[in-house]
Design an enzyme around this catalytic site. Structure first.
Site, short mmCIF file in Angstrom:
data_model
loop_
_atom_site.label_atom_id
_atom_site.label_comp_id
_atom_site.label_asym_id
_atom_site.label_seq_id
_atom_site.Cartn_x
_atom_site.Cartn_y
_atom_site.Cartn_z
N TYR A 1 0.89 -1.20 0.07
CA TYR A 1 0.05 0.02 -0.04
C TYR A 1 0.78 1.34 0.04
CZ TYR A 1 -4.29 2.73 1.40
OH TYR A 1 -5.08 3.66 1.53
N LYS B 1 -1.39 -1.55 -4.01
CA LYS B 1 -2.23 -0.43 -3.85
C LYS B 1 -1.82 1.07 -4.17
CE LYS B 1 -6.34 1.02 -1.17
NZ LYS B 1 -6.94 1.03 0.06
#
Length: 291
Positions: free
Chosen positions: A134, A162
């Site tokens: 992320y 992400k």
């Protein structure tokens, strides 16, 4: 694990007594997968994991793992932190439970690109499940450039990224220039342009509210139907902007409660419930999807 399509990072609904509303959580999970979501995420930021007890976190993961098994869909579970050793221990506990782990670039410490890459490589080497990294520098205060992100994607046992840099800049252009697999939009309002640039899909809190339309958007870009994708993308961007008018997931929870899908709109401190006027614009944006 091939990371693609729309994944929904689920809220953690709370009952009137403040406990986790497991039945409502199961309902949200089934709704998302039945509408075409490629997978679910447990204990992402949207799920308020920092405010959950260990038992509550286990409950959330158990509920979502059972639903994902029933639908043959992957479950990604948020894990890890800033301490590399303890993060590796947390990942080890996911063996047999999750299909992937969502881990952030180390936050607050600002170890630099080299330190962040070493941290992620250490976790990837030791994790029993693939990692979804992320990248959200406006929260972590540790940016990574396009070259570093490419190195992350090339790391063994990393399934994807992400990508939530807060906008589309030169790094985004360079990262997506040759269409690397596994880049997932993480800023909801920028989903459509990132898909147009070659992203594989998105991990999106606002996809709770119109899962099928987000799936439709991803499919349109992947099939080259640019005219439909541009129009639908604009509409969904307005929905996402309204859903993020206050800190996530406060508005999403308020809308889900207004729709009768969760028993309360409650969040836990330090979050505060969304202001009453925030639900109307989201409902209007949802209605406009069908105009």
């Amino acid at each position: 694990m091939e990371l693609h399509g729309i994944h929904v990072p689920l809220v953690t609904p709370f009952a009137e007594d403040g406990s986790v509303a497991a039945d409502a959580l199961e309902g949200l999970a089934r709704d998302a997968l039945a509408a075409g979501a490629a997978g679910l995420v447990a204990l992402g930021t949207t799920g308020e994991p920092a405010t959950l007890s260990e038992d509550e976190r286990h409950t959330v993961v158990a509920v979502l793992a059972e639903v994902c098994r029933a639908y043959g869909a992957p479950l990604t579970v948020g894990a890890g932190g800033n301490d590399t050793r303890r993060s590796a221990d947390a990942l080890a506990a996911l063996a047999g439970t999750a299909d992937a782990a969502l881990v952030t670039v180390p936050s607050f410490l600002r170890p630099g690109e080299a330190g962040a890459l070493a941290h992620l490589a250490h976790l990837a080497e030791r994790s029993p499940v693939p990692l979804v990294v992320y990248h959200i520098p406006y929260r972590t205060a540790q940016p990574l450039g396009a070259a570093a992100l490419r190195e992350v994607l090339a790391t063994p046992n990393v399934a994807g990224l992400k990508y939530a840099p807060g906008g589309i800049d030169q790094d985004a252009v360079e990262l997506l220039a040759d269409g690397p697999a596994g880049v997932m939009a993480g800023d909801d309002v920028f989903l459509s342009p990132l898909l147009a640039m070659g992203a594989s899909g998105g991990i999106l809190a606002s996809a709770h509210l119109a899962t099928g339309r987000f799936v439709e958007l991803a499919d349109a870009w992947h099939k080259g139907d640019a005219a439909h994708a541009r129009d639908l993308g604009r509409r969904l961007a307005r929905l996402s902007a309204a859903a993020f008018a206050e800190p996530n997931p406060t508005v999403v929870k308020a809308v889900l409660h207004a729709q009768g899908r969760i028993p309360t709109p409650d969040v836990r401190l330090p979050l505060l419930p969304a202001a009453p006027g925030r639900v109307g614009p989201v409902l209007a944006a949802l209605a406009a999807l069908d105009d």
